[in-house]
Write an enzyme that holds these catalytic residues in place. Structure first.
Site, PDB file in Angstrom:
ATOM      1  N   GLU A 175      -4.389   2.166  -4.772  1.00 33.99           N
ATOM      2  CA  GLU A 175      -2.948   2.225  -4.542  1.00 33.99           C
ATOM      3  C   GLU A 175      -2.464   0.967  -3.845  1.00 33.99           C
ATOM      4  O   GLU A 175      -1.424   0.960  -3.188  1.00 33.99           O
ATOM      5  CB  GLU A 175      -2.575   3.464  -3.709  1.00 33.99           C
ATOM      6  CG  GLU A 175      -3.080   3.461  -2.289  1.00 33.99           C
ATOM      7  CD  GLU A 175      -4.445   4.111  -2.109  1.00 33.99           C
ATOM      8  OE1 GLU A 175      -4.733   4.524  -0.980  1.00 33.99           O
ATOM      9  OE2 GLU A 175      -5.214   4.195  -3.090  1.00 33.99           O
ATOM     10  N   ASP A 194      -1.095   9.197 -10.972  1.00 30.90           N
ATOM     11  CA  ASP A 194      -0.973   8.118 -11.959  1.00 30.90           C
ATOM     12  C   ASP A 194       0.489   7.830 -12.283  1.00 30.90           C
ATOM     13  O   ASP A 194       0.901   6.669 -12.423  1.00 30.90           O
ATOM     14  CB  ASP A 194      -1.715   8.487 -13.243  1.00 30.90           C
ATOM     15  CG  ASP A 194      -3.235   8.425 -13.078  1.00 30.90           C
ATOM     16  OD1 ASP A 194      -3.700   7.880 -12.055  1.00 30.90           O
ATOM     17  OD2 ASP A 194      -3.937   8.922 -13.971  1.00 30.90           O
ATOM     18  N   ASN A 210      -2.202  12.753  -4.345  1.00 35.58           N
ATOM     19  CA  ASN A 210      -3.261  13.143  -5.289  1.00 35.58           C
ATOM     20  C   ASN A 210      -3.800  14.533  -4.971  1.00 35.58           C
ATOM     21  O   ASN A 210      -4.005  15.365  -5.871  1.00 35.58           O
ATOM     22  CB  ASN A 210      -4.407  12.130  -5.244  1.00 35.58           C
ATOM     23  CG  ASN A 210      -4.207  10.960  -6.196  1.00 35.58           C
ATOM     24  OD1 ASN A 210      -3.489  11.073  -7.177  1.00 35.58           O
ATOM     25  ND2 ASN A 210      -4.828   9.845  -5.892  1.00 35.58           N
ATOM     26  N   ASP A 228       0.865  -1.182   0.000  1.00 35.64           N
ATOM     27  CA  ASP A 228       0.000   0.000   0.000  1.00 35.64           C
ATOM     28  C   ASP A 228       0.896   1.225   0.000  1.00 35.64           C
ATOM     29  O   ASP A 228       1.788   1.353   0.845  1.00 35.64           O
ATOM     30  CB  ASP A 228      -0.904   0.021   1.227  1.00 35.64           C
ATOM     31  CG  ASP A 228      -1.960   1.115   1.113  1.00 35.64           C
ATOM     32  OD1 ASP A 228      -3.010   0.854   0.513  1.00 35.64           O
ATOM     33  OD2 ASP A 228      -1.715   2.217   1.634  1.00 35.64           O
TER      34      ASP A 228
END
Length: 305
Positions: free
Chosen positions: A225, A199, A190, A182
């Site tokens: 993620e 991305d 983000n 993770d």
């Protein structure tokens, strides 16, 4: 033969000679005793050079000149032996051949008394459609099994492959371990830098993890993620070593994206199979529990059994 039959014979001879389909006739000694212009084009040789040649001589000529029939082999003698063993093995057979010029021909052979009659039609357009269909099917298969962003397996394909590996591990008593990754504080990346940067982080993460993998390891994106890595024939101790290598290639590495330098870290939870009782769900639950511990301990860590 009367005049009418003679005329029909001449017309048939002209029709065969001028036909776009290939036509040839071999005698009992496998020598060409007739071929039309299309066959001459098929083997890329003049008709007068073909008549009297044996099948093997003509094929060797194509192989040497790299013209006519495309023969992909390192041993022309073995190729010819296999090809000649199939000739006259049945009263009728069909097969496909491709040519150096890119054409595909569907060939039919059938025995007429002691001779072998050969007829071929150009199927290049059909083969092109077939190849396009196969390419489209492969693209659809890839789309159904891979993550569109990172190009690795998606969760659906991972589940199918993992079930197979768990069955194999149980059957042969071999170790199997699962790593769950993770990305730490990914939401903040983000929020701060935008989803395009997020991305790029995901793609860079995948490329770095790939450097730690063996060809048969199963690596997949199973969530936003979150990533899973299945390690066949790997016990918990060695799996922890793999996890630490993965941690090292991620930890402290600065990713430059759209003018921003982004520090990336990951937390990893490890689980192992217990033969006869392990399922994919139990492996995922165990790995998730260890991942949660890694997060609680401050992130950027590995927790293994």
């Amino acid at each position: 033969m009367d005049k009418k039959n003679s005329t029909v014979s001449e017309l048939m001879s002209q029709a065969l000679h001028n036909s776009k389909d290939i036509v040839a006739l071999l005698d009992s000694k496998n020598r060409y005793i007739y071929c039309n212009a299309a066959f001459a084009g098929f083997v890329d040789a003049p008709i007068e050079d073909i008549i009297g040649q044996t099948f093997s001589t003509l094929v060797r000529s194509c192989f040497t000149r790299e013209r006519g029939i495309l023969i992909e082999t390192d041993n022309i003698d073995e190729w010819l032996a296999a090809a000649e063993s199939k000739q006259r093995s049945d009263n009728f057979r069909t097969f496909e051949v491709d040519l150096y010029d890119g054409r595909w021909i569907k060939v039919s052979e059938f025995i007429v008394e002691d001779c072998l009659f050969l007829h071929g039609t150009d199927i290049t357009s059909n083969k092109s459609l077939q190849f396009e269909l196969e390419h489209t099917q492969e693209q659809l298969r890839m789309a159904a099994s891979t993550d569109f962003l990172t190009g690795i397996y998606n969760r659906r394909q991972f589940s199918e492959l993992a079930e197979t590996e768990i069955d194999r591990s149980t059957r042969y008593g071999t170790p199997l371990t699962l790593l769950i990754f993770d990305l730490d504080l990914f939401k903040e990346i983000n929020d701060k830098y935008g989803h395009a940067a997020g991305d790029e982080v995901l793609k860079e993460f995948v490329e770095r993890i790939k450097t730690c993998l063996r060809p048969y390891d199963v690596f997949a994106r199973i969530g936003g993620e979150e990533f899973a890595l299945l390690l066949p024939n790997t016990d918990a101790t060695n799996a922890k070593g793999v996890a630490n290598r993965c941690l090292k290639v991620i930890n402290g590495q600065v990713l430059s994206c759209n003018g921003h330098n982004i520090n990336l870290t990951t937390s990893i939870g490890v689980s192992k199979t217990i033969h006869e009782t392990s399922t994919l769900d139990s492996l995922l639950v165990s790995a998730d529990q260890n991942l949660y511990k890694a997060k609680k301990m401050g992130r950027n860590q590995v927790v293994a059994p």
